[in-house]
Design a protein around this motif. Sequence first.
Motif, short mmCIF file in Angstrom:
data_model
loop_
_atom_site.label_atom_id
_atom_site.label_comp_id
_atom_site.label_asym_id
_atom_site.label_seq_id
_atom_site.Cartn_x
_atom_site.Cartn_y
_atom_site.Cartn_z
N UNK A 217 1.83 4.88 0.96
CA UNK A 217 1.47 5.73 2.10
C UNK A 217 0.71 6.94 1.60
N UNK A 218 -0.21 7.40 2.44
CA UNK A 218 -1.06 8.51 2.00
C UNK A 218 -0.25 9.77 1.69
N UNK A 219 0.74 10.06 2.54
CA UNK A 219 1.52 11.28 2.31
C UNK A 219 2.30 11.19 1.00
N UNK A 220 2.81 9.98 0.72
CA UNK A 220 3.55 9.76 -0.52
C UNK A 220 2.63 9.96 -1.72
N UNK A 221 1.43 9.42 -1.61
CA UNK A 221 0.45 9.55 -2.69
C UNK A 221 0.06 11.02 -2.90
N UNK A 222 -0.16 11.73 -1.80
CA UNK A 222 -0.55 13.14 -1.90
C UNK A 222 0.58 13.96 -2.52
N UNK B 232 -8.82 14.08 0.24
CA UNK B 232 -7.44 14.55 0.41
C UNK B 232 -6.73 14.58 -0.94
N UNK B 233 -6.98 13.56 -1.77
CA UNK B 233 -6.36 13.51 -3.11
C UNK B 233 -6.79 14.74 -3.92
N UNK C 89 2.24 6.14 9.37
CA UNK C 89 1.17 5.88 8.39
C UNK C 89 1.00 4.40 8.08
N UNK D 137 -5.19 17.91 -2.57
CA UNK D 137 -3.75 17.99 -2.90
C UNK D 137 -3.57 18.51 -4.32
N UNK E 175 0.85 -1.20 0.00
CA UNK E 175 0.00 0.00 0.00
C UNK E 175 0.88 1.25 0.00
N UNK F 186 5.86 16.31 2.18
CA UNK F 186 4.61 15.71 1.70
C UNK F 186 3.41 16.20 2.51
N UNK F 187 2.28 16.41 1.83
CA UNK F 187 1.07 16.81 2.57
C UNK F 187 0.60 15.67 3.47
N UNK F 188 0.00 16.02 4.57
CA UNK F 188 -0.51 15.00 5.51
C UNK F 188 -1.89 15.40 6.00
#
Lengths: 69, 319
Positions: free
Chosen positions: A13-18, B301-302, B52, B305, A11, B241-243
Amino acid sequence: MVKSLLYRGPRMKQSQKLMLISREASKIRKLHEAGEISAQEASRRLVELRADPEAFLEVTANQVEHTAA
Amino acid sequence: MRGCTSCAVRCRYKHRGIQLVQHTPFGKEILILMVNGAKDRFEKQKARWLAEEPSFINRCWDALCFYRYAFPWVQFSWYKLPYVLAQLGLAASGPAIAYHTADKLEKWHAIYIFLGVLVVLVLAAFLSGTPERRAGRISKPIQTIWVRFGNLLNTVKSGATPSAQKNPSIEFTLALATSLAAQVTGIKQSEFAASLVLYDGDERVRMKIDHRDRGSDRPIGRQINDLETVLGHHACQSGAAPRVVADVKRFGKYGLKSPTQSRPNYRSIFLHPVTSVQKGSVAGFMSVDCTVPHAFHGHRADDLAALLEPLKAHIEEMI
């Protein structure tokens, strides 16, 4: 949502994807600013990116690999 | 476990980090341990948030919480009551008539049939609204605004903007960020606030909030000296990176502690570190916060961003 919950593979990571989404959006905007793509094309690419980010990122990664090869 | 330093009574609580100073009959011990527990909880949640790696149960819980807060039909409304009662009546009518007219149908069978029909009706109502929700997610005007806003910002580079106008420019940009967040999430715009928090000095031990979205009544110009409880600072430390913070309540007392000493009313935060164009390093973060928990869950969130990217680029030009 259900597909995402049941997915058992690696999967992202969300931060990586964003981060990747933000970078791709930046690339689209810069290409349009440079006049390489039209406003319609920029809009279309953004729609693709927002509709299915994973697929868009995969296609972009494949294109980069193809260009490098 | 450690004994109390004054009376050597073994403490019932597990010590976490800070040594117990005194055991008193007035509950000082418990107070100290509560503070330690809150700090411990914050640290644990922070580590989990930065790593995460949520478990399957956590992901399911997040999804459930998202649906609980995201869809107003879950919440009670007098206007929706007739619709709900009509659906219940529809589901109950068949089994009830069959039970009273046909002798062969048992009471429990009638109840099972009623529940089955009810589940089918609820699922059908949810699925019938899915295409509408999907179509509403990506609207053509927003795409056009995004492209044209990029064009507009390209004409307003930092060199062309007088320094006196840079602060208002950032505030207007943050106000636009709240509008985009409201559009993406479908939550009222009044529930959102945006701010830009920048490091004060090169040591990165202090931060300062000099910019809020235009129209915000939250304090500005305050310095944040204790960065340990500032989640945005930890996000900046772990990269650009955004969080997303799903719910600050999860972080306990320290999560609900506002860096500006004002009473926080936000529950979820979208954090986007900003990089200074001149210095080339992370200069702080832009935060869009919402009073609704789990407001930035999943594709929201996507979307954010992607849509916030020109705004972030503009802010990076201005700082």
